[in-house]
Design a protein around this motif. Sequence first.
Motif, PDB file in Angstrom:
ATOM      1  N   MET A   1       1.032  -0.982   0.287  1.00  0.00           N
ATOM      2  CA  MET A   1      -0.034   0.093  -0.290  1.00  0.00           C
ATOM      3  C   MET A   1       1.169   0.797   0.080  1.00  0.00           C
ATOM      4  O   MET A   1       2.018   1.182   1.018  1.00  0.00           O
ATOM      5  N   LYS A   2       0.381   2.524  -0.686  1.00  0.00           N
ATOM      6  CA  LYS A   2       0.921   3.605  -0.519  1.00  0.00           C
ATOM      7  C   LYS A   2       0.165   5.137  -0.453  1.00  0.00           C
ATOM      8  O   LYS A   2      -1.665   4.709  -0.902  1.00  0.00           O
ATOM      9  N   THR A   3      -0.108   5.423   0.759  1.00  0.00           N
ATOM     10  CA  THR A   3      -0.553   6.334   1.006  1.00  0.00           C
ATOM     11  C   THR A   3      -0.358   7.676   1.208  1.00  0.00           C
ATOM     12  O   THR A   3       1.383   7.885   0.837  1.00  0.00           O
ATOM     13  N   THR A   4      -1.424   8.211   0.634  1.00  0.00           N
ATOM     14  CA  THR A   4      -1.055  10.634   0.199  1.00  0.00           C
ATOM     15  C   THR A   4      -2.739  10.709   0.473  1.00  0.00           C
ATOM     16  O   THR A   4      -2.864   9.983   1.147  1.00  0.00           O
ATOM     17  N   LEU A   5      -1.347  11.597   0.698  1.00  0.00           N
ATOM     18  CA  LEU A   5      -2.670  13.059   1.513  1.00  0.00           C
ATOM     19  C   LEU A   5      -2.220  13.607  -0.103  1.00  0.00           C
ATOM     20  O   LEU A   5      -1.639  14.456  -0.362  1.00  0.00           O
ATOM     21  N   LEU A   6      -3.959  13.960   0.397  1.00  0.00           N
ATOM     22  CA  LEU A   6      -4.113  14.631  -1.353  1.00  0.00           C
ATOM     23  C   LEU A   6      -4.389  16.287  -1.242  1.00  0.00           C
ATOM     24  O   LEU A   6      -5.446  16.173  -0.159  1.00  0.00           O
ATOM     25  N   VAL A   7      -4.238  17.115  -1.195  1.00  0.00           N
ATOM     26  CA  VAL A   7      -4.665  18.702  -0.922  1.00  0.00           C
ATOM     27  C   VAL A   7      -4.749  19.843  -1.896  1.00  0.00           C
ATOM     28  O   VAL A   7      -4.115  19.375  -3.172  1.00  0.00           O
ATOM     29  N   VAL A   8      -5.694  20.682  -1.813  1.00  0.00           N
ATOM     30  CA  VAL A   8      -5.865  21.716  -2.364  1.00  0.00           C
ATOM     31  C   VAL A   8      -4.754  22.762  -2.521  1.00  0.00           C
ATOM     32  O   VAL A   8      -5.016  23.355  -1.628  1.00  0.00           O
TER      33      VAL A   8
ATOM     34  N   VAL B   1       0.204  17.540  -4.118  1.00  0.00           N
ATOM     35  CA  VAL B   1      -0.405  18.628  -3.982  1.00  0.00           C
ATOM     36  C   VAL B   1      -1.024  19.273  -5.248  1.00  0.00           C
ATOM     37  O   VAL B   1      -0.198  19.232  -5.890  1.00  0.00           O
ATOM     38  N   ILE B   2      -2.606  19.872  -4.906  1.00  0.00           N
ATOM     39  CA  ILE B   2      -2.997  19.888  -6.218  1.00  0.00           C
ATOM     40  C   ILE B   2      -2.506  21.704  -6.513  1.00  0.00           C
ATOM     41  O   ILE B   2      -2.823  22.657  -5.161  1.00  0.00           O
ATOM     42  N   PRO B   3      -2.323  21.720  -7.936  1.00  0.00           N
ATOM     43  CA  PRO B   3      -1.874  23.883  -7.569  1.00  0.00           C
ATOM     44  C   PRO B   3      -3.082  23.881  -7.629  1.00  0.00           C
ATOM     45  O   PRO B   3      -4.661  23.591  -8.215  1.00  0.00           O
ATOM     46  N   GLU B   4      -3.299  25.476  -6.798  1.00  0.00           N
ATOM     47  CA  GLU B   4      -3.892  26.193  -5.931  1.00  0.00           C
ATOM     48  C   GLU B   4      -4.413  26.963  -7.792  1.00  0.00           C
ATOM     49  O   GLU B   4      -4.495  27.458  -7.980  1.00  0.00           O
ATOM     50  N   LEU B   5      -6.390  27.574  -7.533  1.00  0.00           N
ATOM     51  CA  LEU B   5      -6.234  28.030  -8.836  1.00  0.00           C
ATOM     52  C   LEU B   5      -6.436  29.348  -8.730  1.00  0.00           C
ATOM     53  O   LEU B   5      -6.205  29.728  -8.055  1.00  0.00           O
ATOM     54  N   LYS B   6      -6.108  29.402  -9.827  1.00  0.00           N
ATOM     55  CA  LYS B   6      -5.726  31.791 -10.442  1.00  0.00           C
ATOM     56  C   LYS B   6      -6.731  32.229  -9.961  1.00  0.00           C
ATOM     57  O   LYS B   6      -8.450  31.545 -10.883  1.00  0.00           O
ATOM     58  N   ASN B   7      -7.248  33.486 -10.070  1.00  0.00           N
ATOM     59  CA  ASN B   7      -8.022  34.553 -10.384  1.00  0.00           C
ATOM     60  C   ASN B   7      -9.700  33.891  -9.732  1.00  0.00           C
ATOM     61  O   ASN B   7     -10.600  34.071 -10.395  1.00  0.00           O
ATOM     62  N   THR B   8      -9.474  33.223  -8.898  1.00  0.00           N
ATOM     63  CA  THR B   8     -11.077  32.524  -7.657  1.00  0.00           C
ATOM     64  C   THR B   8     -11.944  33.991  -7.518  1.00  0.00           C
ATOM     65  O   THR B   8     -12.802  33.606  -6.757  1.00  0.00           O
ATOM     66  N   LYS B   9     -10.281  35.148  -7.457  1.00  0.00           N
ATOM     67  CA  LYS B   9     -11.567  36.425  -6.241  1.00  0.00           C
ATOM     68  C   LYS B   9     -13.378  36.588  -7.087  1.00  0.00           C
ATOM     69  O   LYS B   9     -14.979  36.954  -7.290  1.00  0.00           O
ATOM     70  N   SER B  10     -13.019  36.275  -8.714  1.00  0.00           N
ATOM     71  CA  SER B  10     -14.170  35.773  -9.765  1.00  0.00           C
ATOM     72  C   SER B  10     -14.854  34.919  -9.551  1.00  0.00           C
ATOM     73  O   SER B  10     -16.268  34.702 -10.486  1.00  0.00           O
ATOM     74  N   PHE B  11     -14.476  33.935  -8.729  1.00  0.00           N
ATOM     75  CA  PHE B  11     -15.987  32.588  -8.809  1.00  0.00           C
ATOM     76  C   PHE B  11     -16.440  32.791  -7.499  1.00  0.00           C
ATOM     77  O   PHE B  11     -16.481  32.976  -6.480  1.00  0.00           O
ATOM     78  N   SER B  12     -17.393  32.708  -7.480  1.00  0.00           N
ATOM     79  CA  SER B  12     -18.568  31.897  -6.714  1.00  0.00           C
ATOM     80  C   SER B  12     -17.947  30.554  -5.843  1.00  0.00           C
ATOM     81  O   SER B  12     -17.222  30.157  -6.593  1.00  0.00           O
ATOM     82  N   MET B  13     -18.337  30.928  -4.685  1.00  0.00           N
ATOM     83  CA  MET B  13     -17.659  29.305  -3.730  1.00  0.00           C
ATOM     84  C   MET B  13     -18.563  28.331  -3.937  1.00  0.00           C
ATOM     85  O   MET B  13     -17.213  27.499  -4.022  1.00  0.00           O
ATOM     86  N   GLU B  14     -19.450  27.941  -5.042  1.00  0.00           N
ATOM     87  CA  GLU B  14     -20.081  27.144  -6.072  1.00  0.00           C
ATOM     88  C   GLU B  14     -18.822  26.529  -7.034  1.00  0.00           C
ATOM     89  O   GLU B  14     -18.486  25.241  -6.924  1.00  0.00           O
ATOM     90  N   VAL B  15     -18.517  27.418  -7.488  1.00  0.00           N
ATOM     91  CA  VAL B  15     -17.666  27.815  -8.792  1.00  0.00           C
ATOM     92  C   VAL B  15     -16.179  27.117  -8.152  1.00  0.00           C
ATOM     93  O   VAL B  15     -15.585  27.023  -9.098  1.00  0.00           O
ATOM     94  N   GLN B  16     -15.825  27.967  -7.156  1.00  0.00           N
ATOM     95  CA  GLN B  16     -14.409  27.512  -6.738  1.00  0.00           C
ATOM     96  C   GLN B  16     -14.520  25.948  -6.590  1.00  0.00           C
ATOM     97  O   GLN B  16     -13.781  25.534  -7.077  1.00  0.00           O
TER      98      GLN B  16
END
Length: 166
Positions: free
Chosen positions: A10-17, A46-61
């Motif tokens: 088994m390989k254990t991974t912690l996946l984060v945004v 680590v999944i790279p963070e989204l860019k320009n999130t200010k233009s997204f609603s919470m749901e879209v993000q």
Amino acid sequence: MCANHNLSSMKTTLLVVGRTVEPHFITAINDYVQRTKRYLTFEMEVIPELKNTKSFSMEVQKEKEGELICKAFQPGDVIVLLDEGGKEMRSIEFADYMKRKMNTVNKRLVFVIGGPYGFSQKVYQAAHEKMSLSKMTFSHQMVRLIFVEQLYRAMNILSGGPYHHE
Ligand SMILES: C[S@@+](CC[C@H](N)C(=O)[O-])C[C@H]1O[C@@H](n2cnc3c(N)ncnc32)[C@H](O)[C@@H]1O
């Protein structure tokens, strides 16, 4: 050394945004990740963070982060979401849980931490299990440290080490 370690594929991974941004968290997280690697094949992805999130609603993000989270999954993954609404365990029970997983999971055991607004429905649908670290809500950055400390604690319990006291 954990008795099961060498027998488990088994390989254990912690996946984060998103990267961890607070320097004091980075130091502490890295410390527990390194300590855990003595017992377990473990990595933080680590999944790279989204860019320009200010233009997204919470749901879209949440949706966009959800797409990236699902893309990171591989066939055969056992997917465990860290989620306030999941199953709570004592540390000793989590150690036992890890022992069972090491004996039954052949590929990856993937723990996932959501972004600042949590998981999209698509991620919930892809998951096999949900695990809670507390009924309280932690920040998506802080929960990384709490989880890696608990993972190290669990592995130390299994190895008969002195870190945990009941
Ligand atoms: C700020 S929280 C998101 C809160 C959001 N309201 C929700 O409903 O999930 C960000 C992420 O941290 C993790 N998290 C926060 N508190 C947690 C807890 N008590 N147990 C397990 N995971 C937690 C979850 O993965 C969550 O998606």
